[in-house]
Structures are given as structure tokens and as C-alpha cells.
Design a protein around this motif. Structure first.
Motif, PDB file in Angstrom:
ATOM      1  N   ILE A 139     106.244  34.203  99.784  1.00 23.02           N
ATOM      2  CA  ILE A 139     105.146  34.377  98.830  1.00 23.02           C
ATOM      3  C   ILE A 139     103.982  33.451  99.171  1.00 23.02           C
ATOM      4  CG2 ILE A 139     106.789  34.982  97.006  1.00 23.02           C
ATOM      5  CD1 ILE A 139     106.012  32.249  95.746  1.00 23.02           C
ATOM      6  N   SER A 140     103.967  32.945 100.403  1.00 15.09           N
ATOM      7  CA  SER A 140     102.959  31.968 100.802  1.00 15.09           C
ATOM      8  C   SER A 140     101.549  32.551 100.727  1.00 15.09           C
ATOM      9  CB  SER A 140     103.231  31.472 102.221  1.00 15.09           C
ATOM     10  OG  SER A 140     103.124  32.543 103.154  1.00 15.09           O
ATOM     11  N   LEU A 141     100.596  31.672 100.523  1.00  9.62           N
ATOM     12  CA  LEU A 141      99.183  32.024 100.533  1.00  9.62           C
ATOM     13  C   LEU A 141      98.536  31.471 101.799  1.00  9.62           C
ATOM     14  CD1 LEU A 141      98.217  31.201  96.838  1.00  9.62           C
ATOM     15  CD2 LEU A 141      98.221  33.476  97.864  1.00  9.62           C
ATOM     16  N   PRO A 142      97.429  32.060 102.245  1.00 13.98           N
ATOM     17  CA  PRO A 142      96.694  31.459 103.360  1.00 13.98           C
ATOM     18  C   PRO A 142      96.263  30.048 102.997  1.00 13.98           C
ATOM     19  CG  PRO A 142      95.896  33.676 102.900  1.00 13.98           C
ATOM     20  CD  PRO A 142      96.815  33.310 101.779  1.00 13.98           C
ATOM     21  N   ASN A 178     101.405  26.682 100.447  1.00 14.43           N
ATOM     22  CA  ASN A 178     100.045  26.763  99.897  1.00 14.43           C
ATOM     23  C   ASN A 178      99.976  27.281  98.461  1.00 14.43           C
ATOM     24  OD1 ASN A 178      99.012  25.987 102.499  1.00 14.43           O
ATOM     25  ND2 ASN A 178      99.303  28.106 103.152  1.00 14.43           N
ATOM     26  N   THR A 179     101.089  27.349  97.781  1.00 13.09           N
ATOM     27  CA  THR A 179     101.084  27.767  96.378  1.00 13.09           C
ATOM     28  C   THR A 179     101.194  26.545  95.475  1.00 13.09           C
ATOM     29  OG1 THR A 179     103.490  28.051  96.267  1.00 13.09           O
ATOM     30  CG2 THR A 179     102.188  29.963  96.951  1.00 13.09           C
ATOM     31  N   SER A 180     100.807  26.743  94.210  1.00 11.42           N
ATOM     32  CA  SER A 180     100.820  25.637  93.232  1.00 11.42           C
ATOM     33  C   SER A 180     101.593  26.039  91.980  1.00 11.42           C
ATOM     34  CB  SER A 180      99.382  25.247  92.856  1.00 11.42           C
ATOM     35  OG  SER A 180      98.672  24.824  93.978  1.00 11.42           O
ATOM     36  N   TRP A 202     107.779  24.922 102.411  1.00 13.35           N
ATOM     37  CA  TRP A 202     106.729  24.767 101.396  1.00 13.35           C
ATOM     38  C   TRP A 202     105.721  23.760 101.935  1.00 13.35           C
ATOM     39  CZ3 TRP A 202     107.967  24.336  95.455  1.00 13.35           C
ATOM     40  CH2 TRP A 202     106.802  24.578  94.729  1.00 13.35           C
ATOM     41  N   ASN A 203     104.917  24.208 102.879  1.00 12.05           N
ATOM     42  CA  ASN A 203     103.886  23.349 103.447  1.00 12.05           C
ATOM     43  C   ASN A 203     102.706  23.241 102.486  1.00 12.05           C
ATOM     44  OD1 ASN A 203     105.267  22.957 105.950  1.00 12.05           O
ATOM     45  ND2 ASN A 203     104.612  24.993 106.589  1.00 12.05           N
ATOM     46  N   ASN A 204     101.956  22.139 102.600  1.00 14.98           N
ATOM     47  CA  ASN A 204     100.780  21.918 101.761  1.00 14.98           C
ATOM     48  C   ASN A 204     101.098  21.913 100.267  1.00 14.98           C
ATOM     49  OD1 ASN A 204      98.515  21.796 103.760  1.00 14.98           O
ATOM     50  ND2 ASN A 204      99.314  23.819 104.274  1.00 14.98           N
ATOM     51  N   ILE A 227     114.490  22.029 105.943  1.00 16.38           N
ATOM     52  CA  ILE A 227     113.378  21.776 105.019  1.00 16.38           C
ATOM     53  C   ILE A 227     112.113  21.611 105.851  1.00 16.38           C
ATOM     54  CG2 ILE A 227     112.369  20.199 103.322  1.00 16.38           C
ATOM     55  CD1 ILE A 227     115.235  19.279 102.663  1.00 16.38           C
ATOM     56  N   ARG A 228     111.054  22.368 105.495  1.00 15.38           N
ATOM     57  CA  ARG A 228     109.751  22.215 106.156  1.00 15.38           C
ATOM     58  C   ARG A 228     108.694  22.015 105.077  1.00 15.38           C
ATOM     59  NH1 ARG A 228     109.169  23.495 111.614  1.00 15.38           N
ATOM     60  NH2 ARG A 228     111.131  24.135 112.607  1.00 15.38           N
ATOM     61  N   MET A 229     108.139  20.814 105.012  1.00 12.90           N
ATOM     62  CA  MET A 229     107.141  20.476 104.003  1.00 12.90           C
ATOM     63  C   MET A 229     106.038  19.626 104.619  1.00 12.90           C
ATOM     64  SD  MET A 229     109.588  19.790 100.679  1.00 12.90           S
ATOM     65  CE  MET A 229     110.512  21.167  99.969  1.00 12.90           C
TER      66      MET A 229
END
Length: 328
Positions: A139-142, A178-180, A202-204, A227-229
Motif C-alpha cells: 500500500i506504499s505511496l510514492p 511513505n504512509t502516515s 516501511w521506509n520513510n 525489517i526494512r525501515m
């Protein structure tokens, strides 16, 4: 479009060679997109000469590129109808392995007829909605749409992701980059949903998501391998995490529930202390905290760690833990 047209004008054998080359070079995402928009490419990819298999992808997009342009309620109504239509339709629905949500920030929140999210989730479970073939949820965003750290409240409602997690019992990977939505989305796993989850990307992560550096929000994900953050802003950093000669049980992600963790990436990650002012800037994670993680976290399973360790500290740790690949 001109390039695509030239590709379609090539002889069948030439197109087949190109598709095999692209498929063998980790470009399946691009191919999946092409098969969605072009029936001709989709047909080409099913030829006998194709040497790889495109994983079936289910794409959910809002009808309009505006706020609340996507209806959660409508999606689940349609899903219910598809599952009850006939056996072939049901089996086709179960054949999808990848699930991608486009523009998660354009979907509405919990349907108005439900008093709260818990009631909505319970209704999904009661109706026995399932997509048992799904292994990966994205569900990532740009990155350009990611919120800034000055925002005061999550901008991406978590209703849709929480609902989707309830219908994907065999999920292995998620990507929320990139989601909040708020870090509590990962606490859903305490209900036993997605017990096989192995990878969280869950980067950024921004400050408003309130992701604790202790790993508290991953406490119920017991089979987590990766885990990738990267480029994330964590909160509630505990200075004890940097004490190399005491408190060996307190380190980065020490509250993560997995005992099989192998790969972790927190490159360019920063933190906010337990108490901070709204105008405070994030701080660089101390080298001692990164060192302590390598020394103390899952010593029998950790194989790869990417962070901002200096080369000098990487060399030192390599002598102590030659079984772990350290990358900066």
C-alpha cells in the motif's frame, strides 16, 4: 507510448526474447503493469516460450484521484458478491498472490454505518471474506507524497489496511512505505491475523506515525525475518540502548516478538527522544546503539544489517561477529 507501439510491431519471436530478458532481470513489476493495461502483452506473457511466470496481481484503486475517491464499503460488497457468485469466480479470486493498493490516501475511512472500526472488522470476519492466496500486500505511496514531520496527525486512514489484514491469512510481506497511518497498524497482529508474516517494509516513517524504536509495535509478529525501515524517524529512543556495558536486554527493536530475525535495514534513520518539542529536529542514532544491536539482537539468527555504522566500527564488529554482513 511510441516505444510501446514499436515493441508491439516487432515479430512474435523478438517480443518473446525481450520479455524473457526483462523477466529474468528483476523487472516483473514493470511487466505486471503492462499486462494490466495491455491485453496483447498479457497474451504474449502466456506463450509457451516464456521462461518465467508472472505472479497474479490484484490492484485496488480509487475511482477518482480525490480524497475519499475510494470506497472501502463498496470494495467489500463487491468482494462478497464475487465470492458467492460461483466456484470458478471464487477460485479465481483465490489465485491472486500480490495485492497492491494505489493511492491509499484517497480512500475513505470506516463506513459510516459502523460505529467504530472494531465493529466493521468483526463484520468482515463474520462474513468469512478471504483472499487466501495473497502473499504480499503493498500500500506504499510514492516518496513525493510522504508527509512532513511537522504534520500533527496521520493523513492516511488505517481503516482499509486493517480490514485487508483480516482477509489475508497467508500474508508473508507488507510494504507501508511513505504512509502516515500510525504505527499501531502493526499491533493488529495480536488478533492472530497474518500469523505467517515474514517481512515488514516501511521506509520513510514520519514522526506522526509514532513508531517506537523499541520495536514495541512489532511485538506480536513472531515469524518476522526481515525489517526494512530506511530514512525513518523513530520516537521514544531510550538512552540505555547506547550503554555497551550494562542493560544487555535493552537495544534497538528489543521488543520485537520475532526470534528468527535475519535481515534489518535502518539506513539513514533518526530518532526523537521520549520528550521533545514540536520544533525539535530528529537526532542521528548513536554509533553505540548500532553497535549494541549487532552484539545483542538475535545473536543466533541475525545475518545482515544495514545502517550508518562507520567503516571503523564495521571492521571492529566484523572481528566479533563474522557471521553478520554489515553494510553502510
Amino acid at each position: 507510448m511510441a516505444t510501446f507501439n514499436r515493441f508491439m510491431d516487432l515479430p512474435d519471436l523478438a517480443r518473446l526474447h525481450i520479455l524473457n530478458y526483462v523477466g529474468d532481470n528483476n523487472k516483473q513489476d514493470e511487466l505486471i503493469n503492462l499486462t494490466v493495461i495491455s491485453k496483447a502483452v498479457n497474451k504474449d506473457c502466456q506463450q509457451a516460450g516464456i521462461e518465467w511466470t508472472i505472479i497474479p496481481l490484484f490492484v485496488l484503486s480509487p475511482i477518482q484521484n480525490i480524497k475519499n475517491g475510494g470506497s472501502i464499503n463498496k470494495f467489500f460488497q463487491n468482494l462478497n458478491q464475487y465470492q458467492q457468485h460461483d466456484e470458478n469466480t471464487y477460485n479465481k479470486l483465490q489465485s491472486y498472490h500480490l495485492f497492491r493498493v494505489n493511492n491509499i490516501d484517497k480512500f475513505d475511512s470506516c463506513p459510516f454505518r459502523y460505529s467504530n472500526m472494531r465493529e466493521f472488522v468483526e463484520s468482515i470476519i463474520e462474513n468469512d471474506f478471504r483472499m487466501e492466496g495473497i502473499r504480499s500486500l503493498n500500500i506504499s505511496l510514492p516518496q513525493s507524497t510522504a508527509t512532513t514531520t511537522t504534520t500533527m496527525a496521520p493523513t492516511n486512514d488505517s481503516s482499509l489496511p486493517r480490514a485487508l489484514l483480516c482477509i489475508m491469512p497467508n500474508l508473508l510481506e507488507i510494504d507501508f512505505s511513505n504512509t502516515s497511518m500510525g504505527a499501531n497498524i502493526l499491533r493488529n497482529f495480536q488478533a492472530g491475523s497474518c500469523p505467517r508474516l515474514e517481512k515488514v517494509t516501511w521506509n520513510n516513517i514520519d514522526r506522526i506515525s509514532k513508531f517506537k524504536m523499541t520495536g514495541f509495535h512489532m511485538g506480536y509478529i513472531t515469524n518476522l525475518i526481515e525489517i526494512r525501515m530506511d530514512n525513518s524517524n523513530f520516537i521514544y529512543y531510550n538512552f540505555v540502548m547506547s550503554y555497551l556495558d550494562s542493560h544487555p536486554e535493552t537495544f534497538i527493536f528489543h521488543k520485537c516478538g520475532s526470534k528468527v530475525l535475519e535481515r534489518v535495514s535502518i539506513q539513514n534513520a533518526k530518532y526523537y527522544p521520549v520528550y521533545y518539542n514540536i520544533d525539535d529536529q530528529p537526532k542521528v542514532i548513536p554509533q553505540n546503539a548500532l553497535i549494541k544491536f549487532v552484539r545483542n539482537a538475535a545473536p543466533s539468527t541475525l545475518k545482515w544489517f544495514r545502517s550508518d555504522l562507520t567503516q571503523e566500527n564495521i571492521d571492529m564488529l566484523h572481528n566479533e561477529r563474522p557471521d553478520i554482513e554489515l553494510v553502510n
